[in-house]
Design a protein around this motif. Structure first.
Motif, short mmCIF file in Angstrom:
data_model
loop_
_atom_site.label_atom_id
_atom_site.label_comp_id
_atom_site.label_asym_id
_atom_site.label_seq_id
_atom_site.Cartn_x
_atom_site.Cartn_y
_atom_site.Cartn_z
N VAL A 166 0.99 -1.34 0.14
CA VAL A 166 0.10 -0.03 -0.05
C VAL A 166 0.92 1.32 -0.07
CG1 VAL A 166 -1.72 1.45 1.30
CG2 VAL A 166 -2.03 -1.17 1.11
N VAL A 167 2.01 1.33 0.92
CA VAL A 167 2.74 2.28 0.87
C VAL A 167 3.64 2.52 -0.52
CG1 VAL A 167 4.82 3.22 1.91
CG2 VAL A 167 3.09 2.08 3.42
N GLU A 168 3.95 1.58 -0.97
CA GLU A 168 4.51 1.85 -2.51
C GLU A 168 3.86 2.15 -3.44
OE1 GLU A 168 7.78 -1.97 -1.95
OE2 GLU A 168 6.12 -2.06 -3.55
N CYS A 169 2.32 1.75 -3.47
CA CYS A 169 1.23 2.20 -4.50
C CYS A 169 1.22 3.86 -4.21
CB CYS A 169 0.08 1.60 -4.37
SG CYS A 169 0.30 -0.34 -5.02
N LEU A 170 1.23 4.33 -2.74
CA LEU A 170 0.59 5.45 -2.51
C LEU A 170 1.83 6.56 -2.88
CD1 LEU A 170 -0.99 7.43 -1.04
CD2 LEU A 170 0.18 6.83 1.20
N THR A 171 3.30 6.18 -2.62
CA THR A 171 4.10 6.81 -3.09
C THR A 171 4.31 7.23 -4.54
OG1 THR A 171 5.75 5.03 -3.01
CG2 THR A 171 5.48 6.53 -0.96
N VAL A 172 4.04 6.17 -5.28
CA VAL A 172 3.96 6.31 -6.77
C VAL A 172 2.83 7.07 -7.10
CG1 VAL A 172 3.40 4.85 -8.89
CG2 VAL A 172 4.90 3.90 -7.22
N ALA A 173 1.79 6.98 -6.36
CA ALA A 173 0.56 8.02 -6.78
C ALA A 173 0.82 9.50 -6.46
CB ALA A 173 -0.67 7.44 -6.25
N LEU A 174 1.42 9.66 -5.30
CA LEU A 174 1.90 11.00 -4.97
C LEU A 174 3.04 11.48 -5.88
CD1 LEU A 174 2.14 10.67 -1.01
CD2 LEU A 174 0.65 11.93 -2.46
N ALA A 175 3.87 10.84 -6.32
CA ALA A 175 5.00 11.24 -7.29
C ALA A 175 4.63 11.40 -8.67
CB ALA A 175 6.06 10.08 -7.38
#
Length: 556
Positions: A236-245
């Motif tokens: 979830v954290v990885e997907c969230l950081t990709v979305a934020l970037a």
């Protein structure tokens, strides 16, 4: 002590950053599925800077002695300098140019030294930092980071907060200077511009590099407490950081508009945000993927993606040279669909990058690192085993192919519908020939409402004609005196191959005084005093100018 655990997910991410830059540079020719017009792909460089700070801090947590610092700098030079020089050589081999524009010999010599020692990004002039292999400005900026890295991680300068505050102040200072002096945001300007002060300037970009160093410190603390946490959390954290970037890359170019910031302040801030505005989110993404516990980071550990990441540095260095080669040879590929040309370019770029990495980057790094450790002969034998020599031979073969292959793709015969129409309806019964290179196969003269004449001429290339030749079209009276003339460069002949046919058009005036146009004179020359010899039923100037009866080629 150096870290030993390889962070494969971060290696793979390097490829995606390089791909962003390649897409941003080439989307005008091949498209980018809308990415280049939706996201600020130039921030791929920012990602590299943040990642560079992270990886160096990970691999070199301390440099406490002069010997360690010397070893660090030696390793960094071995990493980037050989490929940098090889990329410049490749540029000249493929384009016959060093990208020096109209620089004087003194200026060219200065920029050559700046590129040789990788200091060009310190000089905020486009004619310096974008000379030779223009993308190497970022390698110059990286070199500055390497020189400052020992200071950034040492305890001699107390506390990361003080360092962050000082570096942030430098960024603010350059932003303020750009505002106070109303520095133009025009990237094409040959004078000092925001490109030189805010995009290329290593003092400004140092903030992104330092963010990577801080991200590594955060990663070390998080990793110590990561064991036992569910994998789904990290996914979830990885997907969230990709979305934020991605969201930041979309938002940063628009942020000043959303906030209603205009004028010189808005212009300067907007320029900085477009180029560097997402670096904090890149740092978060790098930390998340360095942990390597989520589904995305595990997918990025695929050996193929890791290989693409390993060649990303070479891909970055060679892609613009290959793109310039493509643009110079684009007419040869006009009959190949765009959906084929785009993937073909990517395959070529990746293949060239792979060969660069295996034939230059890796062997030369080994060779430089072996200095003072073994003899030159043993160092060469270790750096260039049979496999590396094989890669070198394949690379040489590829360069030869790129220099000679394009004409094989050029469609023979007429290059346009206009040419087809002209040849079909206005073919000359006796085709005049210019030297051994060009034959005139069709011609017509059309009267315009203004009284001028549009002369349309279809030529056939018999053998390649170098650039620089000029076509002289003369409107003549009955005594072969010139009434009007048009001297233009043969616009297409240098990009065609033997057997190709194309059209040149000249617009000439009507009568001059009492003289009526009755003839057409044609000559081709490189030296005005020595036109090509011609074979024609009628000619003058000692067989150097073709004469056509204007009435025989006039049409309604």
């Amino acid at each position: 002590m150096h870290a030993t655990v390889k962070l494969d997910a971060l290696t793979s991410l390097r490829f995606f950053a390089a791909a962003m830059i390649v897409l941003g540079h080439t989307h005008g020719a091949f498209g980018s599925f809308g990415l280049a017009t939706t996201l600020s792909l130039a921030q791929g460089v920012s990602f590299f800077f943040v990642l560079s700070g992270f990886i160096l801090a990970y691999n070199y947590p301390s440099l406490s002695t002069a010997a360690e610092i010397g070893g660090f700098l030696k390793a960094r030079i071995a990493r980037i300098w050989p490929a940098h020089i090889a990329a410049i050589v490749l540029l000249y081999l493929l384009t016959s140019s060093l990208n020096l524009g109209a620089l004087s010999h003194l200026q060219a010599g200065f920029t050559a030294l700046a590129n040789l020692f990788l200091i060009q990004s310190l000089i905020p002039l486009r004619d310096v930092f974008l000379t030779f292999n223009g993308v190497a400005w970022s390698i110059s900026t990286e070199m500055f980071f390497y020189l400052t890295f020992p200071l950034l991680i040492t305890s001699i300068i107390p506390g990361w907060k003080a360092k962050l505050l000082f570096i942030s102040f430098i960024v603010a200072l350059f932003l303020g200077f750009s505002i106070a002096w109303n520095i133009p945001a025009d990237d094409a300007s040959s004078q000092v511009s925001m490109m030189g002060l805010l995009y290329v300037n290593p003092l400004v970009r140092l903030l992104e590099f330092f963010a990577g160093i801080l991200a590594c410190g955060a990663y070390q603390k998080i990793r110590a407490n990561a064991d036992g946490k569910p994998a789904s959390l990290f996914s979830v954290v990885e997907c969230l950081t990709v979305a934020l970037a991605i969201g930041a890359m979309w938002l940063t170019p628009k942020l000043t508009t959303f906030l209603g910031m205009h004028g010189v302040i808005g212009t300067a801030l907007n320029y900085y945000l477009i180029k560097s505005g997402s670096f904090v989110f890149f740092a978060l993404l790098i930390v998340a993927f360095a942990l390597g516990k989520g589904i995305l980071s595990r997918a990025l550990s695929n050996p193929l993606l890791v290989l693409l990441g390993e060649i990303s540095f070479s891909l970055y260095l060679v892609h613009m040279t290959l793109f310039q080669w493509y643009l110079a040879n684009e007419p040869y590929f006009s009959n190949i669909p765009l959906y084929v040309r785009g993937p073909a370019f990517w395959l070529l770029a990746l293949g060239t990058a792979f060969l660069m990495q295996r034939a230059i980057e890796n062997p030369c790094r080994k060779l430089i690192l072996s200095i003072n450790k073994t003899s030159i002969s043993k160092g060469l034998a270790s750096a260039y085993p049979a496999k590396a020599i094989g890669y070198m031979l394949v690379a040489v073969s590829l360069i030869v192919m790129l220099k000679t292959l394009p004409p094989m793709f050029a469609p023979q015969g007429c290059q346009s519908e206009q040419c087809n129409y002209l040849v079909k309806n206005f073919t000359l019964s006796k085709s005049p020939q210019f030297g051994d290179s060009v034959r005139l196969i069709a011609a017509t003269s059309r009267k315009a409402t203004s009284g001028s004449s549009n002369i349309e001429l279809a030529f056939k290339l018999l053998q390649p004609l170098p650039k620089g030749y000029i076509l002289a079209v003369h409107l003549l009276d009955k005594n072969s005196e010139i009434i009007d003339k048009s001297d233009t460069y043969f616009s297409k002949s240098s990009s065609l191959r033997a057997g190709d046919e194309w059209v040149e058009v000249a617009t000439l005036g009507g009568k001059s005084g009492n003289s009526q146009p009755e003839k057409l004179g044609l000559a081709i020359y490189l030296d005005p005093s020595l036109p090509m010899s011609v074979e024609s039923p009628v000619s003058d100037y000692n067989g150097r100018r073709v004469i056509l009866d204007l009435s025989s080629i006039q049409s309604n």
